[in-house]
Design a protein around this motif. Structure first.
Motif, mmCIF file in Angstrom:
data_model
loop_
_atom_site.group_PDB
_atom_site.id
_atom_site.type_symbol
_atom_site.label_atom_id
_atom_site.label_comp_id
_atom_site.label_asym_id
_atom_site.label_seq_id
_atom_site.Cartn_x
_atom_site.Cartn_y
_atom_site.Cartn_z
ATOM 1 N N ARG A 9 150.255 27.531 -68.621
ATOM 2 C CA ARG A 9 149.059 28.986 -67.484
ATOM 3 C C ARG A 9 149.579 29.761 -67.877
ATOM 4 N N PRO A 46 143.656 30.487 -69.145
ATOM 5 C CA PRO A 46 145.019 30.431 -67.691
ATOM 6 C C PRO A 46 144.574 29.375 -66.817
ATOM 7 N N TRP A 47 144.434 28.007 -67.377
ATOM 8 C CA TRP A 47 143.557 26.422 -67.129
ATOM 9 C C TRP A 47 144.152 25.741 -67.398
ATOM 10 N N HIS A 48 146.073 25.776 -67.424
ATOM 11 C CA HIS A 48 146.477 24.739 -67.572
ATOM 12 C C HIS A 48 147.025 23.959 -66.500
ATOM 13 N N ARG A 95 147.447 32.896 -70.023
ATOM 14 C CA ARG A 95 146.848 34.491 -69.662
ATOM 15 C C ARG A 95 147.100 35.184 -71.195
#
Length: 374
Positions: free
Chosen positions: A315, A307-309, A319
């Motif tokens: 994101r 979940p980094w975008h 995830r």
């Protein structure tokens, strides 16, 4: 009456050239070999010539070969190992000729079904290519679609709901699709490395998703796909790259060394122990070189892992994909323990899982290709 035992959680619809049956723990139901044509079938209402299935050839006249036979064939319990085998607490196919290495149990079903939904969101549709143009209703014609390596059949079922007047066929080496397909869907057992029994030029659209681990010679499959397709028919290939990437193109070995090592071990073991090459990036060239296809178009999609975008939609995809990567890594244990990385398998798997949560920019490439039959 057939009584077979399956692992808990499995609902299996089995269809072969000889029998159909539903398998659930402590339950078995016999089915006729094929549902006879129904007069109120929505596919039959306009008098389409395609009540006949594309594999009903001239030499299928006798009752023993007829696909509309009412015969019921009993399958005994001791035949169950002919389809499934249990190893290390996971259920696998037992088709000796197929190299496909992943389990076929409930955990793997969860991954396949989850990926089906994620990929639809990533791509923005059920498939790349001019699918809607191809499957439009045409008077007096029956559109037909064949899904290779259909797995749980979720892609077929989604498409069948969207295109209720199109006839869909899903094939796989194991009977794990639903026992309640809609009227325009048929699931069958078939090894895609072998010749199909459908007539030449009888299929409008062949869809192949993640079949590269089920066949050692992808290029050798293309002439058979071309035989099935009518001129101008569509072939769509979808394969995951077996190497993780960083969104900015930086060195994966620096940013996610455990993930890089895990995928490297998987690639090498698949090649050395099962003869499965890494092929996703080569498929456009194979299609061009085959001489059977034209208008070859390819497009890789980047699927974030974790979940980094910055984009909320991506994101959330990341995830959810992180969970799919974990399921994949655990399923791949069966591959790793069969090769030179057996002693390191659990460490590699856990390292990949850990990095999938905490490495910004990490993701996978999903290679899509579509082409027309000449």
């Amino acid at each position: 009456m057939t009584r077979l035992t399956a692992s808990p959680g499995l609902d299996l619809f089995f269809r072969s050239s000889s029998a159909s049956l539903f398998v659930r723990p402590q339950m078995a139901i016999e089915y006729p070999r094929r549902r006879p044509p129904l007069h109120n079938d929505p596919l039959d209402m306009d008098g389409h010539d395609a009540h006949s299935d594309p594999y009903q050839s001239d030499d299928d006249d006798d009752d023993s070969n007829s696909d509309t036979s009412d015969a019921v064939v009993e399958v005994s319990a001791d035949e169950f190992p002919g389809y499934f085998q249990e190893r290390g607490g996971r259920l696998f196919h037992s088709h000796g000729r197929s190299p496909y290495p992943l389990p076929v149990d409930a955990e793997e079903h969860q991954r396949q079904n989850g990926l089906n939904q994620l990929l639809r969101r990533l791509i923005g549709d059920s498939s790349v290519g001019p699918v809607r143009e191809l499957l439009v209703d045409a008077p007096g014609e029956q559109r037909r679609v064949l899904d290779l390596g259909t797995g749980t059949g979720e892609w077929v079922l989604d498409m069948a709901r969207e295109f209720p007047r199109v006839r869909f066929y899903g094939v796989d080496i194991v009977p794990i699709a639903t026992r309640y397909p809609p009227p325009n869907v048929t699931f069958e057992m078939h090894d895609i490395a072998e010749k199909f029994r459908y007539d030449s030029g009888s299929i409008d659209f062949v869809h192949a998703r993640s079949i590269s681990m089920a066949i050692r010679d992808y290029g050798g499959l293309l002439p058979e796909i071309a035989r099935l397709l009518r001129p101008g028919g569509l072939f769509v290939s979808n394969e995951w790259a077996r190497s993780p990437v960083m969104l900015d193109g930086s060195d994966i070995d620096i940013h996610a060394p455990s993930t890089a090592e895990f995928f490297r071990a998987v690639r090498d073991t698949l090649r050395e122990r099962r003869g499965i090459p890494t092929i996703a990036h080569k498929i456009p060239e194979l299609l061009q070189d085959s001489g059977h296809f034209t208008n070859v178009s390819s497009c890789p999609f980047f699927m974030p892992t974790g979940p980094w975008h910055e984009d909320p939609g991506l994101r959330e995809l990341g995830r959810e994909n992180r969970d799919m990567v974990e399921l994949y890594a655990r399923s791949m244990r069966a591959v790793l323990i069969d090769g030179p990385w057996a002693a390191q398998a659990d460490t590699l798997i856990q390292g990949c899982i850990n990095e999938s949560w905490r490495v910004p920019g990490l993701g996978l490439l999903y290679h899509t290709v579509h082409a027309r039959r000449r």
